[in-house]
Design an enzyme around this catalytic site. Sequence first.
Site, PDB file in Angstrom:
ATOM      1  N   LYS A   1      -3.830  -9.218  -7.402  1.00 36.32           N
ATOM      2  CA  LYS A   1      -5.173  -9.495  -6.884  1.00 36.32           C
ATOM      3  C   LYS A   1      -6.192  -8.515  -7.474  1.00 36.32           C
ATOM      4  CE  LYS A   1      -6.222  -7.941  -2.819  1.00 36.32           C
ATOM      5  NZ  LYS A   1      -6.673  -7.653  -1.455  1.00 36.32           N
TER       6      LYS A   1
ATOM      7  N   LYS B   1     -10.711  -3.679  -5.084  1.00 37.11           N
ATOM      8  CA  LYS B   1     -11.804  -2.706  -5.176  1.00 37.11           C
ATOM      9  C   LYS B   1     -11.325  -1.341  -5.642  1.00 37.11           C
ATOM     10  CE  LYS B   1     -12.843  -3.011  -0.795  1.00 37.11           C
ATOM     11  NZ  LYS B   1     -11.984  -4.087  -0.326  1.00 37.11           N
TER      12      LYS B   1
ATOM     13  N   LYS C   1       0.837  -1.215   0.000  1.00 35.13           N
ATOM     14  CA  LYS C   1       0.000   0.000   0.000  1.00 35.13           C
ATOM     15  C   LYS C   1       0.861   1.250   0.000  1.00 35.13           C
ATOM     16  CE  LYS C   1      -4.115  -1.598  -0.036  1.00 35.13           C
ATOM     17  NZ  LYS C   1      -5.143  -2.367   0.531  1.00 35.13           N
TER      18      LYS C   1
END
Length: 334
Positions: free
Chosen positions: A196, A199, A114
Amino acid sequence: MEEKKTMLSGIKPSGDLTLGSYLGPLHHWPKMIEEYDCYYFMADLHAITVRQNPADLRRRTVEQLAQYIACGLNPDKCTIFVQSHVHQHAELGWVLNCYAMFGELSRMTQFKDKSAKNADNINGGLFTYPSLMAADILLYQPDLVPVGEDQKQHVELARNIVQRFNGVYGDVFKMPEPYIPKVGARIMSLTNPAAKMSKSDNGDTGRVTLMDDPNVIMKQFKRAITDSDTERCVRYDPENKPGVANLMQIYASATGKTFDEIEREFDGLGYGRFKPAVGEAVVEMLRPIQDETKRILADRAYLESVYRAGAEKASRAAERTLRRVYKKIGFVAR
Ligand code: AQP
């Protein structure tokens, strides 16, 4: 009668729910309700570790609740709540920050990922995310914590915190056990099978959201990356054919077919037939969820009643643990 075991899980409203959110955690949740006392939440406190547009965050949190219900979570049989409505999460999160070590937080791969994705906003919340996640879990003393592969490391950290905390104060927290469902454990991006499906990956063709229009879904699957091998046959080989393996995983989850059955079904047909078939299976799987979500979203009063009741019940359970923790660490009772 024997008391039901407790289970807890949540998803961040950091983007619209995707096929990954559904086939990973969400579609397993309704099955758990009969066996477990289940707590499901919208993890809005976690969502703000990445900058969110306030109106979008509010919309997505409520939409996510409607989707939980549409996917089969009956609010009369489980507890569904908004994380920020239960103040004990933030409070215990702070306490557990003081029992999580800098070194172990630094090793979390999600923090590294992140940080790389949000280089201009590497904030403290992103770093201490796992302490808040440990608080989410430990407040309810669950027997089982269903998580995706990528959250396993965070549950391991929660286990370290429990060991450390209980080592000093006695048996305060129950040791959490991660549970990783086998099929649909990790759904990858349709355009990059090495990443992955997330969202928050906006504007990328690799993502399918639960509310996407059928035409959009079909387009995404037709464009899905397969593999550059010359064989061009549908065969489950995650190492050498990750794109095909991902599509097979999605198709298997959507239809209930095994990998062997899928290989036989598309034997000699190539990817041109396979990709639209996966798209169609996904459209059909999502159709009733989309219809039900729209119906529920139209009843705002109902949704409010669900999240209010959920917060009350969750708060009662969470407060029991928090009080115990405060007493043990030496806080003066109010
Ligand atoms: N693609 C996926 N396949 C399988 N499981 C997935 N999960 C998320 N994406 C997939 C699992 O969903 C649970 C809750 O996710 P989360 O929202 O709390 O965290 P996340 O893993 O960070 O999800 P995203 O979609 O990737 O969010 P953003 O884009 O905001 O970072 C977790 O158990 C997760 O494994």
